[in-house]
Write a protein that holds these residues in place. Structure first.
Motif, PDB file in Angstrom:
ATOM      1  N   SER A   1      66.101  57.329 -59.574  1.00 18.88           N
ATOM      2  CA  SER A   1      65.954  58.053 -58.294  1.00 18.88           C
ATOM      3  C   SER A   1      66.584  57.286 -57.125  1.00 18.88           C
ATOM      4  O   SER A   1      67.430  57.812 -56.400  1.00 18.88           O
ATOM      5  N   CYS A   2      66.145  55.998 -56.946  1.00 14.15           N
ATOM      6  CA  CYS A   2      66.627  55.237 -55.774  1.00 14.15           C
ATOM      7  C   CYS A   2      67.645  54.166 -56.128  1.00 14.15           C
ATOM      8  O   CYS A   2      68.130  53.454 -55.265  1.00 14.15           O
ATOM      9  N   LYS A   3      67.986  54.022 -57.407  1.00 10.76           N
ATOM     10  CA  LYS A   3      68.969  53.048 -57.871  1.00 10.76           C
ATOM     11  C   LYS A   3      68.547  51.608 -57.605  1.00 10.76           C
ATOM     12  O   LYS A   3      69.379  50.693 -57.590  1.00 10.76           O
ATOM     13  N   ALA A   4      67.252  51.383 -57.391  1.00 11.52           N
ATOM     14  CA  ALA A   4      66.776  50.002 -57.168  1.00 11.52           C
ATOM     15  C   ALA A   4      66.712  49.290 -58.496  1.00 11.52           C
ATOM     16  O   ALA A   4      66.351  49.887 -59.509  1.00 11.52           O
ATOM     17  N   PRO A   5      67.080  48.004 -58.533  1.00 12.01           N
ATOM     18  CA  PRO A   5      67.027  47.265 -59.807  1.00 12.01           C
ATOM     19  C   PRO A   5      65.586  47.102 -60.278  1.00 12.01           C
ATOM     20  O   PRO A   5      64.646  47.059 -59.469  1.00 12.01           O
ATOM     21  N   ARG A   6      65.457  47.073 -61.651  1.00 10.26           N
ATOM     22  CA  ARG A   6      64.135  46.938 -62.248  1.00 10.26           C
ATOM     23  C   ARG A   6      63.616  45.549 -62.021  1.00 10.26           C
ATOM     24  O   ARG A   6      64.349  44.556 -62.180  1.00 10.26           O
ATOM     25  N   ALA A   7      62.352  45.410 -61.617  1.00 11.33           N
ATOM     26  CA  ALA A   7      61.741  44.103 -61.384  1.00 11.33           C
ATOM     27  C   ALA A   7      61.339  43.499 -62.696  1.00 11.33           C
ATOM     28  O   ALA A   7      60.971  44.195 -63.637  1.00 11.33           O
ATOM     29  N   LYS A   8      61.394  42.191 -62.789  1.00  6.47           N
ATOM     30  CA  LYS A   8      60.978  41.486 -63.998  1.00  6.47           C
ATOM     31  C   LYS A   8      59.477  41.513 -64.082  1.00  6.47           C
ATOM     32  O   LYS A   8      58.763  41.683 -63.118  1.00  6.47           O
ATOM     33  N   GLN A   9      58.916  41.301 -65.309  1.00  5.86           N
ATOM     34  CA  GLN A   9      57.485  41.280 -65.518  1.00  5.86           C
ATOM     35  C   GLN A   9      56.885  40.081 -64.809  1.00  5.86           C
ATOM     36  O   GLN A   9      57.494  39.028 -64.688  1.00  5.86           O
ATOM     37  N   GLY A  10      55.648  40.244 -64.357  1.00  7.73           N
ATOM     38  CA  GLY A  10      54.955  39.145 -63.661  1.00  7.73           C
ATOM     39  C   GLY A  10      55.203  39.155 -62.174  1.00  7.73           C
ATOM     40  O   GLY A  10      54.775  38.257 -61.475  1.00  7.73           O
ATOM     41  N   GLY A  11      55.914  40.165 -61.677  1.00  7.30           N
ATOM     42  CA  GLY A  11      56.133  40.290 -60.240  1.00  7.30           C
ATOM     43  C   GLY A  11      57.142  39.325 -59.688  1.00  7.30           C
ATOM     44  O   GLY A  11      57.249  39.165 -58.493  1.00  7.30           O
ATOM     45  N   ARG A  12      57.890  38.648 -60.587  1.00  6.82           N
ATOM     46  CA  ARG A  12      58.908  37.718 -60.092  1.00  6.82           C
ATOM     47  C   ARG A  12      60.095  38.501 -59.567  1.00  6.82           C
ATOM     48  O   ARG A  12      60.371  39.587 -60.030  1.00  6.82           O
ATOM     49  N   PRO A  13      60.785  37.958 -58.622  1.00 11.54           N
ATOM     50  CA  PRO A  13      61.936  38.664 -58.059  1.00 11.54           C
ATOM     51  C   PRO A  13      62.997  38.896 -59.086  1.00 11.54           C
ATOM     52  O   PRO A  13      63.141  38.144 -60.043  1.00 11.54           O
TER      53      PRO A  13
ATOM     54  N   THR B   1      57.215  51.502 -63.359  1.00  9.94           N
ATOM     55  CA  THR B   1      57.052  52.099 -62.016  1.00  9.94           C
ATOM     56  C   THR B   1      57.982  51.383 -61.020  1.00  9.94           C
ATOM     57  O   THR B   1      57.978  50.151 -60.926  1.00  9.94           O
ATOM     58  N   CYS B   2      58.790  52.190 -60.375  1.00  9.69           N
ATOM     59  CA  CYS B   2      59.738  51.600 -59.395  1.00  9.69           C
ATOM     60  C   CYS B   2      58.952  51.004 -58.222  1.00  9.69           C
ATOM     61  O   CYS B   2      58.066  51.657 -57.665  1.00  9.69           O
ATOM     62  N   ARG B   3      59.318  49.773 -57.837  1.00  8.46           N
ATOM     63  CA  ARG B   3      58.602  49.103 -56.739  1.00  8.46           C
ATOM     64  C   ARG B   3      59.044  49.597 -55.369  1.00  8.46           C
ATOM     65  O   ARG B   3      58.402  49.292 -54.372  1.00  8.46           O
ATOM     66  N   HIS B   4      60.122  50.387 -55.354  1.00  9.93           N
ATOM     67  CA  HIS B   4      60.615  50.901 -54.081  1.00  9.93           C
ATOM     68  C   HIS B   4      60.133  52.325 -53.821  1.00  9.93           C
ATOM     69  O   HIS B   4      59.539  52.590 -52.781  1.00  9.93           O
ATOM     70  N   CYS B   5      60.382  53.239 -54.797  1.00  4.70           N
ATOM     71  CA  CYS B   5      60.024  54.646 -54.564  1.00  4.70           C
ATOM     72  C   CYS B   5      58.728  55.048 -55.245  1.00  4.70           C
ATOM     73  O   CYS B   5      58.191  56.117 -54.981  1.00  4.70           O
ATOM     74  N   GLY B   6      58.236  54.191 -56.140  1.00  4.66           N
ATOM     75  CA  GLY B   6      56.977  54.455 -56.817  1.00  4.66           C
ATOM     76  C   GLY B   6      57.068  55.437 -57.973  1.00  4.66           C
ATOM     77  O   GLY B   6      56.035  55.816 -58.526  1.00  4.66           O
ATOM     78  N   LYS B   7      58.233  55.851 -58.357  1.00  6.63           N
ATOM     79  CA  LYS B   7      58.390  56.779 -59.480  1.00  6.63           C
ATOM     80  C   LYS B   7      58.519  56.005 -60.794  1.00  6.63           C
ATOM     81  O   LYS B   7      59.012  54.891 -60.817  1.00  6.63           O
ATOM     82  N   LYS B   8      58.069  56.643 -61.891  1.00  9.53           N
ATOM     83  CA  LYS B   8      58.115  56.016 -63.219  1.00  9.53           C
ATOM     84  C   LYS B   8      59.379  56.446 -63.939  1.00  9.53           C
ATOM     85  O   LYS B   8      59.824  57.584 -63.814  1.00  9.53           O
ATOM     86  N   TYR B   9      59.899  55.482 -64.699  1.00 10.72           N
ATOM     87  CA  TYR B   9      61.093  55.791 -65.502  1.00 10.72           C
ATOM     88  C   TYR B   9      61.059  54.937 -66.752  1.00 10.72           C
ATOM     89  O   TYR B   9      60.298  53.965 -66.860  1.00 10.72           O
ATOM     90  N   SER B  10      61.917  55.301 -67.721  1.00  6.32           N
ATOM     91  CA  SER B  10      61.923  54.621 -69.017  1.00  6.32           C
ATOM     92  C   SER B  10      62.484  53.220 -68.893  1.00  6.32           C
ATOM     93  O   SER B  10      63.365  52.953 -68.058  1.00  6.32           O
ATOM     94  N   ALA B  11      61.949  52.337 -69.734  1.00  2.00           N
ATOM     95  CA  ALA B  11      62.365  50.931 -69.693  1.00  2.00           C
ATOM     96  C   ALA B  11      63.777  50.736 -70.193  1.00  2.00           C
ATOM     97  O   ALA B  11      64.333  49.636 -70.060  1.00  2.00           O
ATOM     98  N   VAL B  12      64.392  51.771 -70.758  1.00  2.00           N
ATOM     99  CA  VAL B  12      65.765  51.615 -71.226  1.00  2.00           C
ATOM    100  C   VAL B  12      66.739  51.548 -70.059  1.00  2.00           C
ATOM    101  O   VAL B  12      67.889  51.130 -70.229  1.00  2.00           O
ATOM    102  N   HIS B  13      66.305  51.987 -68.851  1.00  2.00           N
ATOM    103  CA  HIS B  13      67.172  51.942 -67.677  1.00  2.00           C
ATOM    104  C   HIS B  13      66.967  50.611 -66.949  1.00  2.00           C
ATOM    105  O   HIS B  13      65.842  50.133 -66.808  1.00  2.00           O
ATOM    106  N   SER B  14      68.064  50.064 -66.500  1.00  2.00           N
ATOM    107  CA  SER B  14      67.981  48.807 -65.721  1.00  2.00           C
ATOM    108  C   SER B  14      67.749  49.077 -64.232  1.00  2.00           C
ATOM    109  O   SER B  14      67.363  48.161 -63.484  1.00  2.00           O
ATOM    110  N   ARG B  15      67.972  50.285 -63.795  1.00  2.00           N
ATOM    111  CA  ARG B  15      67.749  50.667 -62.398  1.00  2.00           C
ATOM    112  C   ARG B  15      66.946  51.958 -62.353  1.00  2.00           C
ATOM    113  O   ARG B  15      66.945  52.742 -63.299  1.00  2.00           O
ATOM    114  N   CYS B  16      66.299  52.209 -61.279  1.00  2.00           N
ATOM    115  CA  CYS B  16      65.532  53.437 -61.064  1.00  2.00           C
ATOM    116  C   CYS B  16      66.514  54.595 -60.953  1.00  2.00           C
ATOM    117  O   CYS B  16      67.438  54.544 -60.136  1.00  2.00           O
TER     118      CYS B  16
END
Length: 210
Positions: free
Chosen positions: A25-37, A8-23
């Motif tokens: 929809s909004c091209k935001a980078p994927r956040a690491k697990q555990g909520g770390r930046p 789930t993208c932390r910026h737009c809230g849309k879900k996408y496959s883990a094979v993508h490094s960015r969302c």
């Protein structure tokens, strides 16, 4: 594929496959697990021996696709084995026994009994007669009418089992038929014989010259 998790993208809230490094929809980078930046942008993909860039995500996707194909093939093989095993262990179809046909043998035919021959009545005596009187000798000429002779058989019942036979001792002089009729043929002496049941008696006949 179902094996790849979704993020789930932390910026737009849309879900996408883990094979993508960015969302997507909004091209935001994927956040690491555990909520770390998110870390800094990774460096450029490593190059292979030929100098071409190799994307690690594409390599993982190929391995996941290969693993999925292998898993599907194993499932198909397992289904085939189960079907084959169930067919082999199924109860065999019982074949009804072939009925035997009994062939009846006709009873043996018994031949009709052979009638036993009628016992022969023994003949005691035979006598030659002419017009009811015994005769021992007589004369007949050539051209005369036949002289009828008869024979008495005793017992009378013997003629039912034994045949009365007439004969001449010389048929060049006289002949006699089956009824005892004597006919002159040529001059001379002859004997007329009556026989029945093994008993024979004779009568002398003289035929004079014409």
């Amino acid at each position: 594929m179902g094996f790849i998790p979704e993020i789930t993208c932390r910026h737009c809230g849309k879900k996408y496959s883990a094979v993508h490094s960015r969302c997507p929809s909004c091209k935001a980078p994927r956040a690491k697990q555990g909520g770390r930046p998110a870390t800094a942008k990774p460096s450029a993909p490593a190059a292979n021996a030929a100098g071409a860039a190799v994307n690690p995500l594409q390599s993982d996707t190929k391995w996941q696709f290969l693993f999925g194909c292998i898993l599907i093939a194993l499932v198909i093989i397992a289904v085939i084995v189960l079907i084959t095993f169930s067919l082999n262990t199924a109860d065999p179809v019982e074949t009804p026994p072939i009925p035997t046909v009994e062939v009846s043998t006709p009873p043996p035919t018994t031949p009709p009994p052979t009638p036993s021959p009628e016992p022969t009545i023994p003949v005691a005596s035979v006598s030659i007669k002419f017009l009811g009187s015994p005769i021992k000798e007589f004369t007949i000429r050539v051209g005369d009418a036949p002289i009828p002779l008869s024979a008495d058989v005793y017992p009378v019942e013997a003629v039912t089992t034994s045949k009365l036979i007439w004969r001449s001792s010389n048929e060049e002089i006289v002949t006699v038929d089956e009824n005892g009729a004597v006919t002159a043929v040529g001059p001379g002496w002859a004997e007329v014989i009556a026989e029945c049941g093994g008993i024979a008696v004779g009568c002398n006949v003289w035929v004079p010259e014409s």
